[in-house]
Design an enzyme around this catalytic site. Sequence first.
Site, PDB file in Angstrom:
ATOM      1  N   SER A  96      -2.922   5.650  -4.241  1.00 22.42           N
ATOM      2  CA  SER A  96      -1.574   5.850  -3.378  1.00 22.42           C
ATOM      3  C   SER A  96      -1.719   5.707  -1.927  1.00 22.42           C
ATOM      4  CB  SER A  96      -1.056   7.433  -3.620  1.00 22.42           C
ATOM      5  OG  SER A  96       0.060   7.369  -3.275  1.00 22.42           O
ATOM      6  N   ASP A 220       5.927   4.804 -13.484  1.00 26.10           N
ATOM      7  CA  ASP A 220       5.372   5.483 -12.062  1.00 26.10           C
ATOM      8  C   ASP A 220       6.824   6.003 -11.545  1.00 26.10           C
ATOM      9  OD1 ASP A 220       4.464   6.697  -9.756  1.00 26.10           O
ATOM     10  OD2 ASP A 220       2.749   5.287  -9.970  1.00 26.10           O
ATOM     11  N   HIS A 249       1.959   8.924 -12.011  1.00 28.40           N
ATOM     12  CA  HIS A 249       1.321   8.537 -10.951  1.00 28.40           C
ATOM     13  C   HIS A 249      -0.040   8.824 -10.595  1.00 28.40           C
ATOM     14  CE1 HIS A 249       1.593   6.877  -6.788  1.00 28.40           C
ATOM     15  NE2 HIS A 249       1.362   8.125  -6.213  1.00 28.40           N
TER      16      HIS A 249
END
Length: 269
Positions: A96, A220, A249
Amino acid sequence: MGNFILDALNVRVEGSGDKVLVFAHGFGTDQSAWQRILPYFTRRYTVILYDLVCAGSVNPDHFDFRRYTTLDAYVDDLLHILDALHVTSCAYVGHSISAMIGMLAAIRRPDLFTNLILVGASPRFSRFLNDKDYHGGFEQAEIEEVFSAMEANYEAWVNGFAPLAVGADVPTAVREFTRTLFNMRPDISLFVCRTVFNSDLRGILGLVKVPCCIMQTARDVSVPASVATYMKEHLGGRSTVVWLDTEGHLPHLSAPSYLARQLDIALSQ
């Protein structure tokens, strides 16, 4: 700076392999997110783990609201850690926000990174009406709703957001993500959220020449599949996309064994 940052960000070095592998966690977690991934790699790699300064496991006094207004300060931290450990070459796995931190670091110091594995990466987590060729995760109105919810009742927001982010029906992963979100000081959490959502790194993708492997899960909530394709088309070096057969995610929490196998394959190529 060397010893201070190693202590402040809880840097750990595990394993004794000749090659160096860095694991960097995303927003809302800390290095413990990699714990079930770690055993797959410590026999063959020297593995470096650390906590982002915003993580709940780090003394909040280290979080400088004036300094961490962009991702550049987080890049500084990563490079300071690698220099303090005398690392001259490493593979990097970033989740991320840390996927983007890794890309920015590789632009500054391409000699330092053999390859980047980007899990749940997005150069921009939001989209605007005039973004004709880019479809990020959230509309601007949705982002403002997130900020308002965090400010109004952080506990309620965490309890609602954690299962959405995990995506997969894995209660242990939801509990773990909930725990690390609660460990964050709410004002720091909100500040980092604003920083992430206000970041737009689409313009720097072409400057990333280090080979990249983009790992994208199904469904996601934060990163649509189209973002992975967009990144592949715009990165400046060799890149591949691995479509993960899992949801959400945070695959390192919801499907650690599966993700570890996919990382192993990517690292061997």
